[in-house]
Design a protein around this motif. Structure first.
Motif, PDB file in Angstrom:
ATOM      1  N   THR A 147      73.341  87.171 -60.383  1.00  0.00           N
ATOM      2  CA  THR A 147      73.885  86.599 -61.658  1.00  0.00           C
ATOM      3  C   THR A 147      72.884  85.527 -62.120  1.00  0.00           C
ATOM      4  O   THR A 147      71.619  85.605 -61.450  1.00  0.00           O
ATOM      5  CB  THR A 147      74.999  85.464 -60.998  1.00  0.00           C
ATOM      6  N   SER A 148      72.766  84.930 -63.188  1.00  0.00           N
ATOM      7  CA  SER A 148      71.720  84.017 -63.768  1.00  0.00           C
ATOM      8  C   SER A 148      71.916  82.701 -62.794  1.00  0.00           C
ATOM      9  O   SER A 148      72.809  82.666 -62.020  1.00  0.00           O
ATOM     10  CB  SER A 148      72.153  83.695 -65.155  1.00  0.00           C
ATOM     11  N   GLU A 149      71.200  81.817 -63.000  1.00  0.00           N
ATOM     12  CA  GLU A 149      70.984  80.623 -62.117  1.00  0.00           C
ATOM     13  C   GLU A 149      72.369  79.728 -62.218  1.00  0.00           C
ATOM     14  O   GLU A 149      72.903  79.704 -63.151  1.00  0.00           O
ATOM     15  CB  GLU A 149      69.985  79.549 -62.307  1.00  0.00           C
ATOM     16  N   TYR A 150      72.886  79.402 -61.074  1.00  0.00           N
ATOM     17  CA  TYR A 150      74.030  78.453 -60.945  1.00  0.00           C
ATOM     18  C   TYR A 150      73.771  76.956 -61.308  1.00  0.00           C
ATOM     19  O   TYR A 150      72.637  76.474 -60.891  1.00  0.00           O
ATOM     20  CB  TYR A 150      74.579  78.427 -59.764  1.00  0.00           C
ATOM     21  N   PHE A 151      74.596  76.352 -62.149  1.00  0.00           N
ATOM     22  CA  PHE A 151      74.436  75.142 -62.877  1.00  0.00           C
ATOM     23  C   PHE A 151      75.695  74.423 -62.626  1.00  0.00           C
ATOM     24  O   PHE A 151      76.735  74.998 -62.386  1.00  0.00           O
ATOM     25  CB  PHE A 151      74.215  74.972 -64.081  1.00  0.00           C
ATOM     26  N   MET A 152      75.679  73.125 -62.444  1.00  0.00           N
ATOM     27  CA  MET A 152      76.640  72.371 -62.195  1.00  0.00           C
ATOM     28  C   MET A 152      77.323  71.948 -63.731  1.00  0.00           C
ATOM     29  O   MET A 152      76.839  71.751 -64.627  1.00  0.00           O
ATOM     30  CB  MET A 152      76.279  70.812 -61.812  1.00  0.00           C
ATOM     31  N   GLN A 153      78.437  72.538 -64.153  1.00  0.00           N
ATOM     32  CA  GLN A 153      79.027  72.576 -65.475  1.00  0.00           C
ATOM     33  C   GLN A 153      80.608  71.510 -65.158  1.00  0.00           C
ATOM     34  O   GLN A 153      81.375  71.905 -64.508  1.00  0.00           O
ATOM     35  CB  GLN A 153      79.841  73.936 -66.024  1.00  0.00           C
ATOM     36  N   CYS A 154      80.311  70.441 -65.615  1.00  0.00           N
ATOM     37  CA  CYS A 154      81.184  69.337 -65.364  1.00  0.00           C
ATOM     38  C   CYS A 154      81.960  68.665 -66.220  1.00  0.00           C
ATOM     39  O   CYS A 154      81.636  68.565 -67.490  1.00  0.00           O
ATOM     40  CB  CYS A 154      80.266  67.947 -64.527  1.00  0.00           C
ATOM     41  N   ASN A 155      83.070  67.750 -65.988  1.00  0.00           N
ATOM     42  CA  ASN A 155      83.871  66.933 -67.019  1.00  0.00           C
ATOM     43  C   ASN A 155      83.573  65.685 -66.717  1.00  0.00           C
ATOM     44  O   ASN A 155      84.153  64.623 -67.144  1.00  0.00           O
ATOM     45  CB  ASN A 155      85.202  67.234 -66.727  1.00  0.00           C
ATOM     46  N   THR A 156      82.237  65.188 -65.707  1.00  0.00           N
ATOM     47  CA  THR A 156      81.834  63.843 -65.883  1.00  0.00           C
ATOM     48  C   THR A 156      80.224  64.179 -65.612  1.00  0.00           C
ATOM     49  O   THR A 156      79.880  64.945 -65.164  1.00  0.00           O
ATOM     50  CB  THR A 156      82.548  63.392 -64.342  1.00  0.00           C
ATOM     51  N   PRO A 157      79.562  63.078 -66.006  1.00  0.00           N
ATOM     52  CA  PRO A 157      78.027  62.994 -66.062  1.00  0.00           C
ATOM     53  C   PRO A 157      77.619  63.157 -64.631  1.00  0.00           C
ATOM     54  O   PRO A 157      77.914  62.510 -63.583  1.00  0.00           O
ATOM     55  CB  PRO A 157      77.462  61.825 -66.785  1.00  0.00           C
ATOM     56  N   ILE A 158      76.603  64.159 -64.269  1.00  0.00           N
ATOM     57  CA  ILE A 158      75.815  64.141 -63.026  1.00  0.00           C
ATOM     58  C   ILE A 158      74.607  64.260 -63.159  1.00  0.00           C
ATOM     59  O   ILE A 158      73.804  64.995 -63.989  1.00  0.00           O
ATOM     60  CB  ILE A 158      76.078  65.435 -62.250  1.00  0.00           C
ATOM     61  N   ARG A 159      73.666  62.948 -62.913  1.00  0.00           N
ATOM     62  CA  ARG A 159      72.148  62.768 -63.149  1.00  0.00           C
ATOM     63  C   ARG A 159      71.708  62.775 -62.004  1.00  0.00           C
ATOM     64  O   ARG A 159      70.385  63.174 -61.812  1.00  0.00           O
ATOM     65  CB  ARG A 159      72.291  61.730 -64.154  1.00  0.00           C
ATOM     66  N   THR A 160      72.098  61.974 -60.918  1.00  0.00           N
ATOM     67  CA  THR A 160      71.382  61.401 -59.620  1.00  0.00           C
ATOM     68  C   THR A 160      72.150  61.907 -58.391  1.00  0.00           C
ATOM     69  O   THR A 160      73.308  62.390 -58.384  1.00  0.00           O
ATOM     70  CB  THR A 160      71.190  60.058 -59.794  1.00  0.00           C
ATOM     71  N   LEU A 161      71.551  61.897 -57.104  1.00  0.00           N
ATOM     72  CA  LEU A 161      72.028  62.046 -55.985  1.00  0.00           C
ATOM     73  C   LEU A 161      73.391  61.090 -55.764  1.00  0.00           C
ATOM     74  O   LEU A 161      74.269  61.580 -55.286  1.00  0.00           O
ATOM     75  CB  LEU A 161      70.864  61.706 -54.977  1.00  0.00           C
ATOM     76  N   GLY A 288      79.585  69.772 -78.612  1.00  0.00           N
ATOM     77  CA  GLY A 288      79.387  68.673 -78.254  1.00  0.00           C
ATOM     78  C   GLY A 288      78.895  68.338 -76.698  1.00  0.00           C
ATOM     79  O   GLY A 288      78.955  67.289 -76.145  1.00  0.00           O
ATOM     80  N   MET A 289      78.865  69.595 -76.044  1.00  0.00           N
ATOM     81  CA  MET A 289      78.478  69.418 -74.435  1.00  0.00           C
ATOM     82  C   MET A 289      77.143  68.925 -74.243  1.00  0.00           C
ATOM     83  O   MET A 289      76.026  69.136 -75.186  1.00  0.00           O
ATOM     84  CB  MET A 289      78.798  70.744 -73.711  1.00  0.00           C
ATOM     85  N   THR A 290      76.801  67.994 -73.273  1.00  0.00           N
ATOM     86  CA  THR A 290      75.610  67.373 -73.272  1.00  0.00           C
ATOM     87  C   THR A 290      74.953  68.456 -71.921  1.00  0.00           C
ATOM     88  O   THR A 290      75.551  68.947 -71.037  1.00  0.00           O
ATOM     89  CB  THR A 290      75.786  66.122 -72.628  1.00  0.00           C
ATOM     90  N   VAL A 291      73.558  68.637 -72.167  1.00  0.00           N
ATOM     91  CA  VAL A 291      72.602  69.387 -71.233  1.00  0.00           C
ATOM     92  C   VAL A 291      71.740  68.241 -70.744  1.00  0.00           C
ATOM     93  O   VAL A 291      70.946  67.749 -71.647  1.00  0.00           O
ATOM     94  CB  VAL A 291      72.042  70.702 -71.990  1.00  0.00           C
ATOM     95  N   THR A 292      71.479  68.212 -69.600  1.00  0.00           N
ATOM     96  CA  THR A 292      70.762  67.388 -68.963  1.00  0.00           C
ATOM     97  C   THR A 292      70.088  67.755 -67.705  1.00  0.00           C
ATOM     98  O   THR A 292      70.535  68.849 -67.084  1.00  0.00           O
ATOM     99  CB  THR A 292      71.404  65.916 -68.539  1.00  0.00           C
ATOM    100  N   GLU A 293      68.736  67.325 -67.325  1.00  0.00           N
ATOM    101  CA  GLU A 293      68.132  67.732 -66.175  1.00  0.00           C
ATOM    102  C   GLU A 293      68.520  66.699 -64.647  1.00  0.00           C
ATOM    103  O   GLU A 293      68.910  65.543 -65.243  1.00  0.00           O
ATOM    104  CB  GLU A 293      66.681  67.661 -66.430  1.00  0.00           C
ATOM    105  N   ALA A 294      68.412  67.147 -63.737  1.00  0.00           N
ATOM    106  CA  ALA A 294      68.410  66.312 -62.504  1.00  0.00           C
ATOM    107  C   ALA A 294      67.148  65.328 -62.280  1.00  0.00           C
ATOM    108  O   ALA A 294      66.327  65.602 -62.844  1.00  0.00           O
ATOM    109  CB  ALA A 294      68.798  67.079 -61.401  1.00  0.00           C
ATOM    110  N   ASP A 295      67.656  64.252 -61.881  1.00  0.00           N
ATOM    111  CA  ASP A 295      66.620  63.318 -61.656  1.00  0.00           C
ATOM    112  C   ASP A 295      65.946  63.598 -60.194  1.00  0.00           C
ATOM    113  O   ASP A 295      66.101  64.393 -59.614  1.00  0.00           O
ATOM    114  CB  ASP A 295      66.848  61.737 -61.790  1.00  0.00           C
ATOM    115  N   ALA A 296      64.779  62.686 -59.942  1.00  0.00           N
ATOM    116  CA  ALA A 296      64.071  63.227 -58.759  1.00  0.00           C
ATOM    117  C   ALA A 296      64.863  63.075 -57.447  1.00  0.00           C
ATOM    118  O   ALA A 296      64.656  63.834 -56.674  1.00  0.00           O
ATOM    119  CB  ALA A 296      62.712  62.376 -58.689  1.00  0.00           C
ATOM    120  N   THR A 297      65.883  61.940 -57.491  1.00  0.00           N
ATOM    121  CA  THR A 297      66.548  61.912 -56.169  1.00  0.00           C
ATOM    122  C   THR A 297      67.463  63.155 -55.835  1.00  0.00           C
ATOM    123  O   THR A 297      67.518  63.613 -54.872  1.00  0.00           O
ATOM    124  CB  THR A 297      67.397  60.751 -56.295  1.00  0.00           C
TER     125      THR A 297
END
Length: 374
Positions: A147-161, A288-297
């Motif tokens: 498959t292609s890389e697995y990403f978190m596809q969420c109904n709530t923002p996930i940014r940090t640990l 309207g979906m937001t795409v973001t990167e994970a932070d360092a944590t």
């Protein structure tokens, strides 16, 4: 003619029709929908090309979306001859395929899907221990996938640990579920077909899967945030596994046709899969979906998990009867590294170039007279 005689005559006719159909065509099984990149090329187009190249001697009828076999039954189904070729996700049969699951859980070692598709194919075709496992399960391994890389596809923002704590994540089992636990989330094991319902009903916060699911499973309707942290990719099991009596019944020339077509679709499916991901993400962003990167944590937590989990992989494999998992992993890593280097020097968007490489380095080295026969 009385009713009993009519029914008897009809039954005989049906048996004759079934026997004739079986003699002329074979069953190909995949539990993804026909529009999926791992079905429309490697199964639908594949079947058409095989029929043409074998002069109609090998004709597959393609059953998709679980219409012939449900996901958990595909290994048994191909062994028993319900299908003559099938896709199988190894997670469903950890006890039967402990080596396939051992290497399949190495999904964080290299998250390049093209590398993993080629590496898992070579390993599955050539590693003696893995070959013995396929044979013990009544299957002739034809080729892998990723498959292609697995990403978190969420109904709530996930940014940090910290954002991960207590979140309910649909995971593919194995290492993915252990990662969820490692970061304080709750792994939920459900089929991909239930991701939409879980997100829509609120029983899931995120589905961890390849992002083509935004389209192929309509997740774009219920996903508001996608985090691009690459949580591995899935390649456990096989894209093509053949029923042994079927494989041994066809001619060596026709086996070579299958080798050549698998070599082509090994690369082709990766190109199409990534195109589907790009299209799906763009469409969801426009909606309207937001795409973001994970932070360092969060990135650091994933790196720590990858190091720590290898010991768990080895321990689990031993518990499942694998005698020397350390040596198997060393061999698999070497195969991955080999393909990481080889694929750096080829046009990754050219299916013919990828097919030529797959033939030269893998399929042309197999003997169609003996592979899967001895």
């Amino acid at each position: 003619m009385n009713m009993t005689a009519i029914l008897k005559s009809t039954a005989i006719a049906l048996v004759a029709m079934t026997t004739t159909a079986t003699a002329e065509s074979y069953n190909a099984n995949h539990f993804f929908a026909e529009r999926h990149s791992m079905v429309r090329g490697p199964y639908v187009e594949f079947a058409e090309k095989v029929a043409k190249e074998t002069g109609g001697e090998v004709k597959f009828t393609v059953f998709s979306a679980g219409s012939l076999l449900p996901p958990a039954s595909s290994l048994q189904g191909v062994r028993d001859g319900v299908a003559q070729v099938t896709y199988h996700a190894g997670t469903y049969t950890p006890s039967e395929l402990p080596i396939a699951n051992l290497v399949g859980n190495m999904a964080f070692y290299n998250t390049d899907p093209l590398v993993m598709a080629f590496a898992s194919t070579e390993f599955g075709l050539t590693n003696p221990e893995q070959q013995a496992e396929w044979k013990a399960n009544g299957v002739v391994f034809g080729g892998g996938y990723s498959t292609s890389e697995y990403f978190m596809q969420c109904n709530t923002p996930i940014r940090t640990l910290e954002d991960m704590k207590g979140k309910r994540l649909r995971m593919a089992g194995g290492a993915w579920s252990r990662f969820a636990e490692f970061v304080g989330a709750v792994p939920v094991s459900i089929p991909s077909s239930e991701m939409y319902t879980g997100l829509d009903a609120g029983s899931l916060d995120c589905a961890v899967a390849a992002a083509d699911a935004l389209d192929s499973f309509s997740l774009k309707d219920v996903v508001t945030d996608l985090n691009t942290l690459a949580i591995g990719n899935y390649y456990a099991g096989f894209e093509w596994g053949y029923n042994v009596p079927f494989w041994q019944s066809i001619s060596a020339e026709n086996r070579r046709v299958l080798f050549n077509q698998m070599a082509y679709y090994l690369g082709q499916h990766r190109i199409e899969f990534d195109k589907d991901v790009e299209k799906a993400v763009t469409s969801a962003q426009n909606a309207g979906m937001t795409v973001t990167e994970a932070d360092a944590t969060l990135k650091n937590a994933l790196a720590e998990f990858v190091v720590a989990d290898e010991a768990v992989l080895i321990k689990t494999a031993k518990e499942r009867g694998v005698k020397d998992p350390e040596t198997i992993l060393t061999s698999f890593k070497a195969t991955i590294d080999k393909w990481d280097a080889l694929l750096a020097n080829v046009d990754r968007h050219d299916p013919d170039a990828l097919a030529q490489l797959a033939r030269a380095e893998i399929y042309d080295l197999l003997d169609e007279k003996t592979y899967g026969v001895d």
